[in-house]
Design an enzyme around this catalytic site. Structure first.
Site, mmCIF file in Angstrom:
data_model
loop_
_atom_site.group_PDB
_atom_site.id
_atom_site.type_symbol
_atom_site.label_atom_id
_atom_site.label_comp_id
_atom_site.label_asym_id
_atom_site.label_seq_id
_atom_site.Cartn_x
_atom_site.Cartn_y
_atom_site.Cartn_z
ATOM 1 N N ASP A 21 -11.112 21.696 -2.058
ATOM 2 C CA ASP A 21 -12.453 21.107 -2.039
ATOM 3 C C ASP A 21 -13.234 21.598 -3.260
ATOM 4 O O ASP A 21 -13.395 22.801 -3.440
ATOM 5 C CB ASP A 21 -13.154 21.526 -0.738
ATOM 6 C CG ASP A 21 -14.605 21.084 -0.693
ATOM 7 O OD1 ASP A 21 -14.955 20.127 -1.417
ATOM 8 O OD2 ASP A 21 -15.383 21.696 0.064
ATOM 9 N N ASN A 23 -16.495 20.579 -4.081
ATOM 10 C CA ASN A 23 -17.964 20.521 -4.028
ATOM 11 C C ASN A 23 -18.575 21.103 -2.758
ATOM 12 O O ASN A 23 -19.744 20.866 -2.457
ATOM 13 C CB ASN A 23 -18.436 19.067 -4.221
ATOM 14 C CG ASN A 23 -17.933 18.169 -3.100
ATOM 15 O OD1 ASN A 23 -17.107 18.588 -2.293
ATOM 16 N ND2 ASN A 23 -18.446 16.959 -3.039
ATOM 17 N N ASP A 25 -18.225 20.494 0.436
ATOM 18 C CA ASP A 25 -18.530 19.734 1.657
ATOM 19 C C ASP A 25 -17.456 19.934 2.731
ATOM 20 O O ASP A 25 -17.504 19.299 3.786
ATOM 21 C CB ASP A 25 -18.733 18.240 1.355
ATOM 22 C CG ASP A 25 -17.451 17.566 0.886
ATOM 23 O OD1 ASP A 25 -16.435 18.271 0.678
ATOM 24 O OD2 ASP A 25 -17.467 16.323 0.733
ATOM 25 N N ASP A 29 -10.698 17.071 -2.235
ATOM 26 C CA ASP A 29 -11.049 15.892 -3.036
ATOM 27 C C ASP A 29 -10.232 15.848 -4.328
ATOM 28 O O ASP A 29 -9.449 16.755 -4.610
ATOM 29 C CB ASP A 29 -12.556 15.890 -3.324
ATOM 30 C CG ASP A 29 -13.041 17.253 -3.778
ATOM 31 O OD1 ASP A 29 -12.436 17.807 -4.710
ATOM 32 O OD2 ASP A 29 -14.013 17.795 -3.175
ATOM 33 N N ASP A 98 0.478 6.687 -1.999
ATOM 34 C CA ASP A 98 0.851 6.224 -0.673
ATOM 35 C C ASP A 98 0.450 4.758 -0.581
ATOM 36 O O ASP A 98 -0.675 4.386 -0.933
ATOM 37 C CB ASP A 98 0.100 7.045 0.390
ATOM 38 C CG ASP A 98 0.970 7.359 1.597
ATOM 39 O OD1 ASP A 98 1.565 6.410 2.127
ATOM 40 O OD2 ASP A 98 1.029 8.532 1.999
ATOM 41 N N ASP A 200 4.325 3.574 3.486
ATOM 42 C CA ASP A 200 4.058 3.915 4.880
ATOM 43 C C ASP A 200 4.738 2.924 5.840
ATOM 44 O O ASP A 200 4.608 1.707 5.659
ATOM 45 C CB ASP A 200 2.533 3.852 5.079
ATOM 46 C CG ASP A 200 2.079 4.516 6.353
ATOM 47 O OD1 ASP A 200 2.278 5.730 6.488
ATOM 48 O OD2 ASP A 200 1.504 3.819 7.219
ATOM 49 N N GLU A 255 8.997 5.049 3.972
ATOM 50 C CA GLU A 255 8.987 5.705 5.276
ATOM 51 C C GLU A 255 9.557 4.681 6.250
ATOM 52 O O GLU A 255 8.937 3.642 6.481
ATOM 53 C CB GLU A 255 7.573 6.115 5.682
ATOM 54 C CG GLU A 255 7.592 7.003 6.910
ATOM 55 C CD GLU A 255 6.298 7.006 7.709
ATOM 56 O OE1 GLU A 255 6.061 7.955 8.452
ATOM 57 O OE2 GLU A 255 5.522 6.026 7.617
ATOM 58 N N HIS A 327 2.974 15.654 6.429
ATOM 59 C CA HIS A 327 1.666 15.673 7.109
ATOM 60 C C HIS A 327 1.738 15.189 8.556
ATOM 61 O O HIS A 327 0.730 15.231 9.262
ATOM 62 C CB HIS A 327 0.680 14.810 6.320
ATOM 63 C CG HIS A 327 1.077 13.356 6.361
ATOM 64 N ND1 HIS A 327 2.221 12.882 5.756
ATOM 65 C CD2 HIS A 327 0.505 12.296 6.960
ATOM 66 C CE1 HIS A 327 2.333 11.592 5.986
ATOM 67 N NE2 HIS A 327 1.307 11.204 6.722
ATOM 68 N N ASP A 328 2.897 14.680 8.982
ATOM 69 C CA ASP A 328 3.051 14.210 10.363
ATOM 70 C C ASP A 328 3.865 15.168 11.222
ATOM 71 O O ASP A 328 4.186 14.854 12.371
ATOM 72 C CB ASP A 328 3.789 12.857 10.381
ATOM 73 C CG ASP A 328 2.956 11.734 9.780
ATOM 74 O OD1 ASP A 328 1.719 11.793 9.874
ATOM 75 O OD2 ASP A 328 3.566 10.806 9.211
#
Ligand code: GLC
Ligand code: CA
Length: 555
Positions: A21, A23, A25, A29, A98, A200, A255, A327-328
């Protein structure tokens, strides 16, 4: 076998929301990613795969896209993307995007049009059907994230298909206009200079016209015979290849849930003109107690059987992709290794050896190179992932499975294990953000972080760095033939890789026990390329320590 850059490359997957990150928040990013490119260059990877960064209402963290040619507000701007691409290319790093085109977001303009009236020009961009009767959806199919796969829409009193969440309506690929729009969008990205696509759930884009009830497994009917590897899938991929992919020097990975080695030879055959490689899920999608949910480990003999089948059957015909996690999936070391403090590092290195010495293109998921572990979730509200949240409510609240039974399964398999922030250093929030992270940082960040590991030559990080470097020095790692030894061993995974010039012996102890092993004659006295222990392997009969692994080369 053709030699290509993407066969020789090592890919690093970034989940942008959780990477860096810039900034404060609390959300990773694009500028954050750019600021960490030197880290990736130092690790030695060649390609970065970015999970989706497009405009999205984030029902499924960016896998629900409302504009394919704009950047998600939280991630930055198109200028930030151009800068990232430029800075990556400056360093010789490629960027793979992706591509999520089985479905869009329900907030995409095509869908907003499509649902507005039955005779709208975009109506046929999606899959609309009448209900069975006034109260019943068109059939009994269930969605991947729980609940039915059909959503009723008041405006036109019809249902639309969504194999994922109801905010992810499925595109109708049988409509040539849909295909043209998608191909034009892909061309636009290619012209920008990106280096490839990870596609995907691409095995699900073609559906049968007839949509009968599916066999009930769990709560709903199974759509897969009608929607996975559907009737026109290969035609559409060849069309995509002809119209877009073949015009650029890019790489593609599909995928492909449900893929078998036979199908992979079609999807990713040397000459089939579809994709370069596919992800197969036999290792990670083993059915569990409650659908995919389980707390059981895959026995090593099974794991070897699956891996070996893919290594052997695709040899010379199609190309493998190699991964333990993404990530899954939960974290590799927690799932296939041992994440207790005593064995975490050594087992993470063993897993890396086992995978990175195989044939195929290896994928490293962010933090895997640090041996990051699963997260110690304490209560249902700790989860952010739509799949985990829905699964808990479906199995525990609706189906009456007890919290005690389901909880360990959720902990073991939840996608959120992979989505906690990247652990950069031992400062607050692991150096990921100056604010409050969107999902909690794993409390073990004080011990497990990039700053500590890049400084320590014996770290998991440096071990990955060395494995990546070895792949560049020994073509046998990329192109050699694979052969499994000791098929029945429940502790050891042993295989060889052979080319004209060199033969490797790869030995991995997957168990927590000391295990005896006899080095085959032809490797006695061979130099050791890498090992996760201090050992020279000069004697024939050895005792492997828990999770010990090494590679000998008789070049
Ligand atoms: C793929 C993605 C996953 C996503 C799903 C729907 O499986 O990897 O994260 O939820 O497709 O797009
Ligand atoms: Ca941010």
């Amino acid at each position: 076998m053709k030699q290509t850059w993407w066969k020789e490359a090592v890919i690093y997957q970034i989940y942008p929301r959780s990477f860096m990150d810039s900034n404060g928040d609390g959300i990773g990013d694009l500028k954050g990613i750019t600021s960490r490119l030197d880290y990736l260059k130092y690790l030695g990877v060649d390609v970065i795969w970015l999970s989706p960064i497009y405009k999205s209402p984030n029902d499924d963290n960016g896998y629900d896209i409302s504009d394919y040619q704009a950047i998600m507000d939280e991630f930055g701007t198109m200028e930030d993307f151009d800068e990232l691409l430029h800075e990556a290319h400056q360093r010789g790093l490629r960027i793979v995007m992706d591509l999520v085109v089985n479905h869009t977001s329900d907030e995409h303009k095509w869908f907003m049009e499509s649902k507005s009236s039955a005779d709208n020009d975009y109506r046929d961009y999606y899959i609309w059907r009448e209900g069975k009767d006034d109260t019943q959806p068109p059939n009994n199919w269930g969605s991947c994230f729980g609940g039915p796969a059909w959503q009723y829409d008041e405006t036109t009193k019809m249902y639309y298909l969504h194999l994922f969440s109801k905010k992810q309506p499925d595109l109708n690929w049988d409509n040539p206009k849909v295909r043209k729009n998608v191909f034009d969008m892909m061309t636009w990205w290619c012209d920008k200079g990106i280096d490839g696509f990870r596609m995907d759930v691409i095995s699900m884009i073609s559906k049968t016209k007839e949509m009968p009830d599916g066999k009930v497994t769990g709560f709903y009917g199974d759509y897969s015979p009608y929607c996975v590897h559907g009737p026109n899938i290969h035609r559409y991929l060849r069309e995509m290849n002809e119209k877009v992919l073949s015009k650029y020097d890019i790489m593609t990975v599909g995928e492909t849930p449900g893929v078998t080695t036979e199908l992979a030879k079609q999807y990713a055959g040397e000459d089939t003109k579809e994709l370069n490689m596919v992800f197969q899920f036999e290792l990670v999608d083993t059915p569990g107690k409650y659908g995919k949910w389980t707390d059981e480990k895959l026995p090593l003999t099974e794991l070897k059987k699956i891996m070996s089948r893919w290594q052997t059957e695709l040899y010379g015909e199609a190309w493998n992709s190699l991964f333990w996690d993404n990530h899954d999936q939960p974290r590799a070391v927690s799932r296939f290794g041992n994440d207790t403090p005593k064995y975490r590092e050594v087992s993470a290195k063993m897993l890396a050896t086992c995978l990175h010495m195989m044939q195929g293109t290896p994928y490293i998921y962010q933090g895997e190179e640090l041996g990051m572990t699963n997260y110690p979730f304490e209560k249902p509200s700790d989860f952010r992932d739509i799949e985990s949240i829905n699964a808990y409510s479906e199995w525990c609240e609706s189906a009456g499975v007890s919290h005690e039974d389901f909880w360990p399964c959720l902990l073991f398999r939840s996608r959120d294990n992979a989505r906690t922030p990247m652990q950069w250093d031992d400062s607050e929030e692991a150096g990921f953000t100056a604010g409050t992270p969107w999902i909690a940082v794993n409390p073990n960040y004080k011990e497990i972080n990039a700053k500590e590991e890049t400084a320590n030559p014996d770290s998991v990080f440096h071990y990955y760095k060395k494995l990546i470097a070895l792949r560049k020095l020994h073509p046998v790692i990329v192109y050699g033939k694979y052969e499994l030894l000791l098929e029945d061993s429940k502790e050891l995974y042993v295989y060889t890789r052979t080319s004209d010039k060199e033969k490797l012996l790869v030995v991995c102890n997957f168990s927590e026990q000391n295990t005896s092993f006899t080095i085959p004659e032809e490797f006695i006295g061979s130099p050791c390329l890498i090992s996760n222990m201090e050992n020279t392997y000069n004697d024939a009969d050895i005792i492997l320590k828990p999770y010990e692994s090494f590679v000998l080369s008789n070049e």
